[in-house]
Motif scaffolding. Structure first.
Motif, short mmCIF file in Angstrom:
data_model
loop_
_atom_site.label_atom_id
_atom_site.label_comp_id
_atom_site.label_asym_id
_atom_site.label_seq_id
_atom_site.Cartn_x
_atom_site.Cartn_y
_atom_site.Cartn_z
N ASP A 7 0.86 -1.20 0.00
CA ASP A 7 0.00 0.00 0.00
C ASP A 7 0.88 1.23 0.00
O ASP A 7 1.68 1.41 0.91
CB ASP A 7 -0.88 0.02 1.27
CG ASP A 7 -2.17 -0.72 1.04
OD1 ASP A 7 -2.80 -0.50 0.00
OD2 ASP A 7 -2.52 -1.53 1.92
N LYS A 9 2.00 5.09 0.31
CA LYS A 9 1.59 6.33 0.97
C LYS A 9 1.39 7.41 -0.10
O LYS A 9 2.27 7.61 -0.94
CB LYS A 9 2.67 6.77 1.96
CG LYS A 9 2.35 8.03 2.71
CD LYS A 9 3.39 8.30 3.79
CE LYS A 9 3.28 9.70 4.38
NZ LYS A 9 1.96 10.13 4.78
N VAL A 10 0.23 8.02 -0.06
CA VAL A 10 -0.08 9.06 -1.05
C VAL A 10 0.09 10.43 -0.41
O VAL A 10 -0.50 10.71 0.64
CB VAL A 10 -1.54 8.90 -1.57
CG1 VAL A 10 -1.83 9.93 -2.65
CG2 VAL A 10 -1.78 7.49 -2.10
N GLY A 12 -0.93 13.91 -0.76
CA GLY A 12 -1.96 14.66 -1.50
C GLY A 12 -2.18 16.03 -0.87
O GLY A 12 -2.06 16.19 0.34
N HIS A 17 -1.81 14.63 -6.34
CA HIS A 17 -1.23 13.52 -5.58
C HIS A 17 0.16 13.16 -6.07
O HIS A 17 0.49 13.36 -7.24
CB HIS A 17 -2.14 12.30 -5.67
CG HIS A 17 -3.47 12.53 -5.07
ND1 HIS A 17 -4.58 12.84 -5.83
CD2 HIS A 17 -3.87 12.56 -3.79
CE1 HIS A 17 -5.61 13.03 -5.02
NE2 HIS A 17 -5.20 12.86 -3.78
N ILE A 19 3.27 9.93 -5.33
CA ILE A 19 3.69 8.71 -4.62
C ILE A 19 5.17 8.51 -4.88
O ILE A 19 5.65 8.67 -6.01
CB ILE A 19 2.88 7.49 -5.10
CG1 ILE A 19 1.42 7.64 -4.65
CG2 ILE A 19 3.48 6.19 -4.55
CD1 ILE A 19 0.49 6.55 -5.12
N THR A 82 -5.03 0.58 -9.48
CA THR A 82 -4.86 1.89 -8.85
C THR A 82 -3.37 2.17 -8.69
O THR A 82 -2.59 1.24 -8.42
CB THR A 82 -5.54 1.91 -7.45
OG1 THR A 82 -5.06 3.05 -6.73
CG2 THR A 82 -5.22 0.67 -6.63
N HIS A 84 -2.16 3.47 -6.24
CA HIS A 84 -1.93 3.44 -4.78
C HIS A 84 -1.36 2.10 -4.34
O HIS A 84 -0.97 1.95 -3.19
CB HIS A 84 -3.22 3.67 -3.99
CG HIS A 84 -3.89 4.96 -4.28
ND1 HIS A 84 -4.98 5.41 -3.60
CD2 HIS A 84 -3.60 5.92 -5.19
CE1 HIS A 84 -5.36 6.58 -4.07
NE2 HIS A 84 -4.53 6.91 -5.04
#
Ligand code: TYD
Length: 132
Positions: A7, A9-10, A12, A17, A19, A82, A84
């Motif tokens: 997963d 970390k975004v 934003g 956004h 990453i 995604t 993400h």
């Protein structure tokens, strides 16, 4: 199985956004090479190989695709849809990428320079080598 989903970390804010990948944080290896797969023709399968030395991180930065993962004992299918989420694949993992959506872009990071000699492109050869 030699894979895991990470997963991301975004970061934003009101601008959008971002990453980041960083060794020791969310990336387990030093990145030596990166490539991306795009303009994929509907219905095709990419990959269909294992790598003796390369570990990979795959991210669908746009669109989606499915990845069939096979460690010689078990097969699993992961969908990436995604930016993400990142998929980590260890060395000696058979992979097939398919069901690319229109405009999918699959970003790949790896710990090796390109070397055709470390590819196993025949499934029976992979099974023999991985079960040794
Ligand atoms: P290929 O391994 O068939 O791609 P996929 O894993 O998506 O099925 O590679 C396609 C072509 O690109 C092939 O001629 C080898 C070349 N290539 C490089 O020169 N450098 C690279 O880093 C990669 C991944 C492929």
């Amino acid at each position: 199985m030699n894979y895991r989903l990470i997963d991301m970390k975004v970061f934003g804010d009101e601008r959008g956004h971002l990453i980041s990948f960083e060794k020791g944080n969310n990336c387990p290896f030093d990145v030596k090479r990166s490539f991306y797969i795009f303009d994929t023709v509907p219905g095709i399968v990419r990959g269909s190989h294992a790598n003796r030395n390369s570990e990979f991180i795959l991210i669908a930065i746009s669109g989606s695709c499915r990845i069939k993962i096979d460690d010689g004992k078990t097969q699993e299918i992961v969908e990436l849809n995604t930016p993400h989420k990142a998929l980590y694949l260890d060395k000696m993992t058979w992979k097939e990428m398919y069901d690319f959506s229109y405009n999918a872009i699959l970003l790949v990071l790896t710990n090796t320079k390109y070397d055709e000699k470390e590819y196993i492109r025949n499934y029976d050869d992979f099974i023999k080598e991985v079960r040794k």
